[in-house]
Design a protein around this motif. Sequence first.
Motif, PDB file in Angstrom:
ATOM      1  N   HIS A 140       0.827  -1.209   0.000  1.00  0.00           N
ATOM      2  CA  HIS A 140       0.000   0.000   0.000  1.00  0.00           C
ATOM      3  C   HIS A 140       0.861   1.259   0.000  1.00  0.00           C
ATOM      4  O   HIS A 140       0.415   2.308  -0.415  1.00  0.00           O
ATOM      5  N   GLY A 168       1.763   1.679  -3.851  1.00  0.00           N
ATOM      6  CA  GLY A 168       0.694   1.870  -4.817  1.00  0.00           C
ATOM      7  C   GLY A 168       0.319   0.617  -5.575  1.00  0.00           C
ATOM      8  O   GLY A 168      -0.410   0.677  -6.541  1.00  0.00           O
ATOM      9  N   ASN A 169       0.788  -0.560  -5.155  1.00  0.00           N
ATOM     10  CA  ASN A 169       0.470  -1.793  -5.866  1.00  0.00           C
ATOM     11  C   ASN A 169      -1.006  -2.147  -5.792  1.00  0.00           C
ATOM     12  O   ASN A 169      -1.488  -2.921  -6.594  1.00  0.00           O
ATOM     13  N   ALA A 215      -3.568   0.050  -5.914  1.00  0.00           N
ATOM     14  CA  ALA A 215      -4.224   1.325  -6.206  1.00  0.00           C
ATOM     15  C   ALA A 215      -5.700   1.187  -6.542  1.00  0.00           C
ATOM     16  O   ALA A 215      -6.485   2.078  -6.252  1.00  0.00           O
ATOM     17  N   PHE A 216      -6.122   0.062  -7.129  1.00  0.00           N
ATOM     18  CA  PHE A 216      -7.506  -0.071  -7.572  1.00  0.00           C
ATOM     19  C   PHE A 216      -8.442  -0.589  -6.482  1.00  0.00           C
ATOM     20  O   PHE A 216      -9.652  -0.426  -6.590  1.00  0.00           O
ATOM     21  N   GLY A 259      -0.196   2.433 -15.524  1.00  0.00           N
ATOM     22  CA  GLY A 259      -1.066   2.502 -14.361  1.00  0.00           C
ATOM     23  C   GLY A 259      -2.541   2.333 -14.681  1.00  0.00           C
ATOM     24  O   GLY A 259      -3.380   2.413 -13.793  1.00  0.00           O
ATOM     25  N   GLU A 277      -8.637   3.689 -14.660  1.00  0.00           N
ATOM     26  CA  GLU A 277      -7.527   4.202 -13.862  1.00  0.00           C
ATOM     27  C   GLU A 277      -8.074   4.886 -12.623  1.00  0.00           C
ATOM     28  O   GLU A 277      -9.253   5.236 -12.556  1.00  0.00           O
ATOM     29  N   ILE A 278      -7.192   5.069 -11.657  1.00  0.00           N
ATOM     30  CA  ILE A 278      -7.529   5.846 -10.473  1.00  0.00           C
ATOM     31  C   ILE A 278      -6.923   7.223 -10.681  1.00  0.00           C
ATOM     32  O   ILE A 278      -5.716   7.362 -10.875  1.00  0.00           O
ATOM     33  N   GLY A 312      -8.268   9.968  -6.774  1.00  0.00           N
ATOM     34  CA  GLY A 312      -8.991   9.130  -5.828  1.00  0.00           C
ATOM     35  C   GLY A 312     -10.289   8.559  -6.381  1.00  0.00           C
ATOM     36  O   GLY A 312     -11.029   7.893  -5.666  1.00  0.00           O
ATOM     37  N   LYS A 371     -15.009   7.010  -4.683  1.00  0.00           N
ATOM     38  CA  LYS A 371     -14.690   5.945  -3.741  1.00  0.00           C
ATOM     39  C   LYS A 371     -15.574   6.074  -2.512  1.00  0.00           C
ATOM     40  O   LYS A 371     -15.657   7.154  -1.923  1.00  0.00           O
TER      41      LYS A 371
END
Length: 176
Positions: A44, A47-48, A50-51, A137, A151-152, A155, A174
């Motif tokens: 975390h 960023g692994n 991220a989704f 990404g 993609e993110i 946020g 989110k």
Amino acid sequence: MKLLQEPCLQLCQSVSQGNSRWIQRMICGLKEIRCVAILHYQPHLQGNMAFTGKYEFESDENYDDFVKAIGLPSEKVEMGRNCKIVTEVVQNGNDFTWTQHFPGGRTTTNTFTIGKEADMETMGGKKFKATVKMEGGKVVADFPNYHHTAEIAGGKLVELSTASGVTYKRTSKKIA
């Protein structure tokens, strides 16, 4: 060794602002070189994942032109207009479970691994095979009659679907 202490202290301060105080105590109590090693195993922080999250429909653009381009039947066009889809994504490295919950209780789930062919299903229920990729990404997939990216950004989950030169954009906020 003093050069390594500063980044570790900064990390401890940034981690303590989140929900992981036990990581802060663990990292701050170690020597500097171990601090760097622990960072490597905290996905975390890199960023692994991220989704991962639960997202609720917020807005869309070009819906009518896009559904016309893909030939969606008129009864489904109205059902999909401003549909409050909730998208739930679980990411574990390159493995994804992508679930969409529709009003009325219908759910579509696709499970895939980046770079490997997977059995997929469109929102309309059509089954197909696809190899999902990660490019810059973004999750990228070719559906039977359109190209899809997700993609993110800021946020939010931003999805783009393109068919016959028409791009549909769906943005979801989110919620968990």
